[in-house]
Write a protein that holds these residues in place. Structure first.
Motif, mmCIF file in Angstrom:
data_model
loop_
_atom_site.group_PDB
_atom_site.id
_atom_site.type_symbol
_atom_site.label_atom_id
_atom_site.label_comp_id
_atom_site.label_asym_id
_atom_site.label_seq_id
_atom_site.Cartn_x
_atom_site.Cartn_y
_atom_site.Cartn_z
ATOM 1 N N PHE A 62 6.195 -7.395 5.719
ATOM 2 C CA PHE A 62 5.611 -8.729 5.840
ATOM 3 C C PHE A 62 4.122 -8.717 6.184
ATOM 4 N N LEU A 63 3.697 -7.789 7.018
ATOM 5 C CA LEU A 63 2.305 -7.795 7.476
ATOM 6 C C LEU A 63 1.356 -6.954 6.624
ATOM 7 N N MET A 64 1.901 -6.041 5.822
ATOM 8 C CA MET A 64 1.021 -5.194 5.026
ATOM 9 C C MET A 64 1.336 -5.233 3.531
ATOM 10 N N VAL A 65 2.615 -5.143 3.173
ATOM 11 C CA VAL A 65 2.978 -5.068 1.760
ATOM 12 C C VAL A 65 2.772 -6.416 1.068
ATOM 13 N N PHE A 117 -0.810 -1.259 -2.055
ATOM 14 C CA PHE A 117 0.515 -1.838 -2.237
ATOM 15 C C PHE A 117 1.527 -0.764 -2.627
ATOM 16 N N GLY A 118 1.183 0.066 -3.609
ATOM 17 C CA GLY A 118 2.095 1.122 -4.039
ATOM 18 C C GLY A 118 2.443 2.067 -2.903
ATOM 19 N N TYR A 119 1.426 2.490 -2.153
ATOM 20 C CA TYR A 119 1.657 3.415 -1.046
ATOM 21 C C TYR A 119 2.465 2.760 0.081
ATOM 22 N N LEU A 120 2.059 1.568 0.493
ATOM 23 C CA LEU A 120 2.719 0.894 1.608
ATOM 24 C C LEU A 120 4.165 0.518 1.274
ATOM 25 N N PHE A 121 4.405 0.125 0.029
ATOM 26 C CA PHE A 121 5.770 -0.228 -0.365
ATOM 27 C C PHE A 121 6.688 0.986 -0.264
ATOM 28 N N VAL A 122 6.242 2.112 -0.791
ATOM 29 C CA VAL A 122 7.064 3.325 -0.762
ATOM 30 C C VAL A 122 7.314 3.786 0.667
ATOM 31 N N THR A 123 6.302 3.691 1.509
ATOM 32 C CA THR A 123 6.443 4.188 2.884
ATOM 33 C C THR A 123 7.101 3.169 3.817
ATOM 34 N N SER A 124 7.551 2.050 3.280
ATOM 35 C CA SER A 124 8.248 1.050 4.093
ATOM 36 C C SER A 124 9.724 1.362 4.255
ATOM 37 N N PHE A 125 10.200 2.337 3.541
ATOM 38 C CA PHE A 125 11.604 2.723 3.604
ATOM 39 C C PHE A 125 11.735 4.030 4.369
#
Length: 149
Positions: free
Chosen positions: A82-85, A132-140
């Motif tokens: 919510f705050l970064m992606v 976005f690509g990096y943060l999305f992947v590292t959110s899991f």
């Protein structure tokens, strides 16, 4: 350093350079298309955006591969989502808002931050797509199950 690490990182960097080359090719084709048709070419913008998000994803690939090897159940870091992606996705899509201008007060309010940044320079859009690509992947991540005694 293990020989396996050398091969892995060589693969990552070659993949990144390949994606960057593909993106430059897409942008070149878009310029040709625009000269011939006087159209923005939203298809080219979408393809370029996907490629840049792919570069960000490759940057986070080492992390997600490490998480896959762990045991446990998958979790999502919702605060990061919510705050970064979500904000980086919002700014990643700025080109669409610029070329799809609609005379609607709600649309103007929602896209106002995009126009502020876009007015000065569009490089923040590229950075947002990579992030976005990096943060999305590292959110899991995987959370191991603790055994209670």
């Amino acid at each position: 350093m293990k020989n396996k690490d050398w091969k892995k990182y060589l693969f990552y960097i070659l993949l990144i350079f390949g994606l960057l080359y593909l993106d430059s090719y897409i942008l070149r084709q878009r310029a040709i298309y625009q000269k011939e048709t006087f159209d923005v070419g939203l298809t080219y913008i979408v393809m370029s955006m996907i490629v840049k998000i792919g570069v960000g994803t490759v940057l986070g690939l080492d992390y997600i591969v490490g998480e896959i090897k762990k045991s446990g159940s998958w979790k999502i870091n919702l605060s990061k989502i919510f705050l970064m992606v979500v904000p980086t996705l919002y700014f990643s899509m700025s080109f669409f808002a610029m070329y799809r201008f609609i005379e609607n007060p709600i649309y103007k309010i929602l896209t106002y931050p995009m126009f502020i940044f876009f007015k000065n320079d569009s490089s923040f859009i590229i950075a947002s797509q990579l992030m976005f690509g990096y943060l999305f992947v590292t959110s899991f991540y995987k959370q191991s199950k603790e055994v209670k005694s």
